[in-house]
Design an enzyme around this catalytic site. Sequence first.
Site, PDB file in Angstrom:
ATOM      1  N   GLY A  35      10.802   3.846  72.043  1.00 17.09           N
ATOM      2  CA  GLY A  35      12.223   3.933  71.688  1.00 17.09           C
ATOM      3  C   GLY A  35      12.730   5.350  71.462  1.00 17.09           C
ATOM      4  N   GLU A  36      11.817   6.343  71.466  1.00 15.67           N
ATOM      5  CA  GLU A  36      12.285   7.718  71.270  1.00 15.67           C
ATOM      6  C   GLU A  36      13.032   8.206  72.514  1.00 15.67           C
ATOM      7  OE1 GLU A  36       8.800   9.934  70.149  1.00 15.67           O
ATOM      8  OE2 GLU A  36       8.829   9.140  68.106  1.00 15.67           O
ATOM      9  N   HIS A 124      37.995  11.850  62.404  1.00 16.25           N
ATOM     10  CA  HIS A 124      38.581  11.082  61.296  1.00 16.25           C
ATOM     11  C   HIS A 124      39.063  11.985  60.159  1.00 16.25           C
ATOM     12  CE1 HIS A 124      39.494   7.464  59.100  1.00 16.25           C
ATOM     13  NE2 HIS A 124      38.872   7.962  58.053  1.00 16.25           N
ATOM     14  N   LYS A 184      48.472  -1.030  54.081  1.00 17.66           N
ATOM     15  CA  LYS A 184      47.166  -1.695  54.215  1.00 17.66           C
ATOM     16  C   LYS A 184      46.358  -1.569  52.929  1.00 17.66           C
ATOM     17  CE  LYS A 184      43.291   0.155  56.511  1.00 17.66           C
ATOM     18  NZ  LYS A 184      42.603   0.601  57.714  1.00 17.66           N
ATOM     19  N   ARG A 186      42.372  -2.127  51.867  1.00 13.76           N
ATOM     20  CA  ARG A 186      41.042  -2.503  52.365  1.00 13.76           C
ATOM     21  C   ARG A 186      40.321  -3.299  51.285  1.00 13.76           C
ATOM     22  NH1 ARG A 186      37.888  -2.234  56.353  1.00 13.76           N
ATOM     23  NH2 ARG A 186      39.057  -0.834  57.691  1.00 13.76           N
ATOM     24  N   ASP A 210      46.356   4.183  66.050  1.00 12.08           N
ATOM     25  CA  ASP A 210      45.375   4.474  64.994  1.00 12.08           C
ATOM     26  C   ASP A 210      44.323   5.398  65.579  1.00 12.08           C
ATOM     27  OD1 ASP A 210      44.288   4.395  62.474  1.00 12.08           O
ATOM     28  OD2 ASP A 210      43.856   2.253  62.462  1.00 12.08           O
TER      29      ASP A 210
END
Length: 285
Positions: A35-36, A124, A184, A186, A210
């Site tokens: 998996g490396e 972000h 909003k 959360r 967004d």
Amino acid sequence: MIIVGGSSSRDLAKELASILGCQYIQAASTKFPDGENYTRIDCESLNDDVVIVQNTYPDSNMIEMFLLQDAVRRMGAKTITLVIPYFGYARQDRVFKPGEPESAKVMCRHLDMACDRVITIDIHKETVLDHFTCPHIDLKAAAVIADHFKSKGIDLVLSPDIGAAGRAKDVGDRMGLPHDHLEKTRLSGVDVKIAPAKMDCKGKKILIVDDMISTGGTIIAAASALREAGATSVSVACTHGVFVNNAIERLTGSALDTVLCCNTLENEVSHISVAGIIADAIRKG
Ligand code: R5P
């Protein structure tokens, strides 16, 4: 200049090289049986300014970026520019609870070891980039999103929360349209509550913008609030379509008419290209 495309951003890197009229090399990326990551840049040398285009999300792509930086440096790159279309870990920009790491800073510090310039798109939290010691710039996708929706008869541009209100203003101003934001709250990592829309939505075609869609919870709740307020159509355009847990299926089966995102993360709805704005930034130097 040579553009090296990592496995996360091949199409974008290729498009960027074509716009800039420079050589494109696609890094070979595979996994070892355990998996490396294995990566290789198959050429004699890289005696030029090199731009690596690669996301740092998910974790395996962050590792690939570290490996590409080392390979490129060993092959003689004069300078290394990292184009990180979607910067993973940017939401973990501070220690929220004692005992946590400052994850975004950790990532920047490691990436900073082999680069001369960093280019991100709608990261972000822009302040995350201050952890780099080299020059850095965060590009805005508002212009390409506005261009895409210019001829689509939109009446109003909204953000799902006050945090993205500036983005709605930017897109709205570029389209010559009014803008506003929803409220909003959360409730958890997956649940959000959107308050009933206060603005006049009756009979309107609305575009929600967004920075990212992750689980889709925010946008699904926003679209349903807007439909309840009488909107005739609701489209969403985000920069980064992260789309975890079958979010695309849930979004397309919701109160939304159109779901689109930029090609910072490549997926079936990433039809708005940021290659042009990256090319402009690279040309400016
Ligand atoms: C929040 O600050 C961001 O701008 C997005 O609204 C949020 O990350 C979207 O997450 P989700 O799709 O899981 O609601």
